[in-house]
Design a protein around this motif. Structure first.
Motif, mmCIF file in Angstrom:
data_model
loop_
_atom_site.group_PDB
_atom_site.id
_atom_site.type_symbol
_atom_site.label_atom_id
_atom_site.label_comp_id
_atom_site.label_asym_id
_atom_site.label_seq_id
_atom_site.Cartn_x
_atom_site.Cartn_y
_atom_site.Cartn_z
ATOM 1 N N ARG A 195 0.835 -1.209 0.000
ATOM 2 C CA ARG A 195 0.000 0.000 0.000
ATOM 3 C C ARG A 195 0.867 1.255 0.000
ATOM 4 N NH1 ARG A 195 -4.414 -0.022 4.544
ATOM 5 N NH2 ARG A 195 -4.985 1.866 3.404
ATOM 6 N N LEU A 196 1.931 1.239 0.799
ATOM 7 C CA LEU A 196 2.823 2.398 0.834
ATOM 8 C C LEU A 196 3.520 2.584 -0.506
ATOM 9 C CD1 LEU A 196 4.261 4.680 2.356
ATOM 10 C CD2 LEU A 196 5.956 2.987 3.110
ATOM 11 N N LEU A 197 4.033 1.502 -1.069
ATOM 12 C CA LEU A 197 4.737 1.605 -2.343
ATOM 13 C C LEU A 197 3.810 2.077 -3.457
ATOM 14 C CD1 LEU A 197 6.978 -1.598 -2.240
ATOM 15 C CD2 LEU A 197 7.504 0.720 -1.458
ATOM 16 N N ALA A 198 2.568 1.611 -3.425
ATOM 17 C CA ALA A 198 1.594 2.043 -4.441
ATOM 18 C C ALA A 198 1.278 3.524 -4.309
ATOM 19 C CB ALA A 198 0.317 1.213 -4.316
ATOM 20 N N ALA A 199 1.254 4.019 -3.072
ATOM 21 C CA ALA A 199 0.982 5.441 -2.852
ATOM 22 C C ALA A 199 2.148 6.321 -3.305
ATOM 23 C CB ALA A 199 0.692 5.687 -1.373
ATOM 24 N N LEU A 200 3.371 5.816 -3.149
ATOM 25 C CA LEU A 200 4.553 6.594 -3.507
ATOM 26 C C LEU A 200 4.901 6.525 -4.995
ATOM 27 C CD1 LEU A 200 6.886 5.590 -0.526
ATOM 28 C CD2 LEU A 200 5.748 7.799 -0.845
ATOM 29 N N GLN A 201 4.553 5.430 -5.647
ATOM 30 C CA GLN A 201 4.993 5.200 -7.018
ATOM 31 C C GLN A 201 4.630 6.330 -7.986
ATOM 32 O OE1 GLN A 201 7.083 2.701 -7.960
ATOM 33 N NE2 GLN A 201 7.196 3.876 -9.869
ATOM 34 N N PRO A 202 3.414 6.931 -7.885
ATOM 35 C CA PRO A 202 3.086 8.007 -8.836
ATOM 36 C C PRO A 202 3.996 9.229 -8.737
ATOM 37 C CG PRO A 202 1.097 7.146 -7.813
ATOM 38 C CD PRO A 202 2.249 6.555 -7.070
ATOM 39 N N LEU A 203 4.765 9.352 -7.649
ATOM 40 C CA LEU A 203 5.673 10.485 -7.501
ATOM 41 C C LEU A 203 6.953 10.323 -8.311
ATOM 42 C CD1 LEU A 203 5.466 10.991 -3.626
ATOM 43 C CD2 LEU A 203 4.355 12.391 -5.380
ATOM 44 N N ILE A 204 7.307 9.082 -8.638
ATOM 45 C CA ILE A 204 8.591 8.817 -9.291
ATOM 46 C C ILE A 204 8.582 9.382 -10.713
ATOM 47 C CG2 ILE A 204 10.247 7.066 -9.950
ATOM 48 C CD1 ILE A 204 9.754 7.466 -6.891
ATOM 49 N N GLY A 205 9.536 10.259 -10.966
ATOM 50 C CA GLY A 205 9.648 10.889 -12.277
ATOM 51 C C GLY A 205 8.592 11.925 -12.582
ATOM 52 N N ALA A 206 7.813 12.325 -11.572
ATOM 53 C CA ALA A 206 6.649 13.174 -11.811
ATOM 54 C C ALA A 206 6.908 14.664 -11.627
ATOM 55 C CB ALA A 206 5.502 12.753 -10.887
ATOM 56 N N VAL A 207 8.059 15.040 -11.082
ATOM 57 C CA VAL A 207 8.294 16.446 -10.736
ATOM 58 C C VAL A 207 9.441 16.994 -11.587
ATOM 59 C CG1 VAL A 207 8.698 18.091 -8.870
ATOM 60 C CG2 VAL A 207 7.611 15.885 -8.367
ATOM 61 N N PRO A 208 9.153 17.648 -12.703
ATOM 62 C CA PRO A 208 10.218 18.240 -13.511
ATOM 63 C C PRO A 208 10.840 19.428 -12.788
ATOM 64 C CG PRO A 208 8.077 18.880 -14.376
ATOM 65 C CD PRO A 208 7.824 17.872 -13.288
ATOM 66 N N VAL A 209 12.073 19.748 -13.147
ATOM 67 C CA VAL A 209 12.769 20.821 -12.448
ATOM 68 C C VAL A 209 12.052 22.154 -12.613
ATOM 69 C CG1 VAL A 209 14.346 21.409 -14.359
ATOM 70 C CG2 VAL A 209 15.057 21.783 -11.972
ATOM 71 N N GLU A 210 11.375 22.359 -13.750
ATOM 72 C CA GLU A 210 10.663 23.621 -13.956
ATOM 73 C C GLU A 210 9.548 23.799 -12.931
ATOM 74 O OE1 GLU A 210 12.627 22.338 -17.660
ATOM 75 O OE2 GLU A 210 11.191 21.340 -16.323
ATOM 76 N N ALA A 211 8.835 22.699 -12.615
ATOM 77 C CA ALA A 211 7.773 22.765 -11.616
ATOM 78 C C ALA A 211 8.345 23.018 -10.233
ATOM 79 C CB ALA A 211 6.954 21.471 -11.633
#
Length: 226
Positions: A180-196
Motif C-alpha cells: 500500500r505504501l509503495l503504491a501510494a509513492l509510485q506516482p511520484l517517481i519521475g513526476a516532478v520536472p525541475v521547472e515545476a
C-alpha cells in the motif's frame, strides 16, 4: 542524521539527494555519471542497510553556474567549457560555502576556471548582484526558483564535473515491501520536472505574496495532477 533514522526504521520514508548519499553514506568521491550513481545507490543501500531507493522524483538540486540570458548570449556562453574561455574577464558571485566545497574544486580542475574576481553573498543578494551587474555569473542550485522568475541561463556541464543531486525517495527496511505504501509513492517517481520545482521554490522565496511551504506543496501537487 535522517538516513540513519530511516535505516533503523525510525522513519518510514524521506527524500534525500543522490550526491549527498553517494558522498556521506557510501563515502564515494568519484562521479561515474547521473544514472550510474542512481543505479549503484539503489543496489548498495539495499544490500548494506535494507533501504529501498524507489527512484528519482524527476529533478536535481545540483550546483550549477547561472548567467543572465543577455550576458550569456553576448559572450557566447552556454556551457562551463564556454565559461572557462571568458572567465578571466568575469566576476563570480557565490554563496558563502561554494568556494570551499568539493564541487568547486572538481569543476575548477575540470575546466581550468580562473575568474577575474569572486564575491560571496547571501543567496538573495547573490541574485540581486547578478541582475545588477555586480556579478557576471553565480553558483546557484539548479532548482532555485529565481532561475525561472529572472529568466536566467543554466550552463551545462559537459564533462560531468559536478556530482548529480537527484531528489530520491527512500523507504525504510520495515516498510520497503509494504504494497500500500509503495503504491501510494509510485506516482511520484519521475513526476516532478525541475521547472515545476523551480516555480514552487519561487513561490516561497519571492519578495511579495510569499507562500508558506505547505501552500507551495499543495499548489505543486495540483499542478502535477493536471
Amino acid at each position: 542524521m535522517a538516513y540513519s533514522a530511516l535505516a533503523a526504521s525510525e522513519l518510514d520514508v524521506y527524500v534525500d539527494y543522490s550526491g549527498t548519499l553517494w558522498t556521506n553514506v557510501l563515502g564515494r568521491t568519484d562521479n561515474p555519471g547521473r544514472q550510474a550513481v542512481l543505479d549503484q545507490l539503489t543496489a548498495e543501500l539495499e544490500k548494506r542497510d535494507g533501504v529501498r531507493v524507489m527512484g528519482s522524483l524527476g529533478f536535481e538540486n545540483a550546483y550549477a553556474f547561472v548567467m543572465r540570458e543577455d550576458r550569456a548570449r553576448a559572450l557566447g556562453v552556454a556551457s562551463n567549457a564556454d565559461l572557462a574561455r571568458v572567465a578571466p574577464q568575469l566576476t563570480l558571485g557565490s554563496d558563502l560555502e561554494f568556494l570551499s566545497r568539493p564541487e568547486w574544486k572538481a569543476v575548477e580542475a575540470a575546466y581550468g576556471l580562473r575568474f577575474r574576481q569572486s564575491r560571496n553573498y547571501q543567496p538573495t543578494f547573490m541574485y540581486r548582484a547578478l541582475q545588477g551587474g555586480e556579478a557576471d555569473v553565480i553558483s546557484a542550485f539548479s532548482s532555485d526558483g529565481r532561475i525561472a522568475a529572472d529568466r536566467l541561463v543554466v550552463l551545462t556541464d559537459p564533462k560531468g564535473a559536478i556530482p548529480p543531486y537527484d531528489a530520491v525517495v527512500l523507504v525504510s527496511p520495515r516498510r520497503k515491501d509494504d504494497p500500500r505504501l509503495l503504491a501510494a509513492l509510485q506516482p511520484l517517481i519521475g513526476a516532478v520536472p525541475v521547472e515545476a520545482m523551480r516555480a514552487a521554490n519561487y513561490s516561497v522565496d519571492r519578495d511579495v505574496e510569499k507562500a508558506v511551504p505547505a501552500e507551495a506543496a499543495r499548489a505543486l501537487e495540483a499542478k502535477l495532477r493536471r
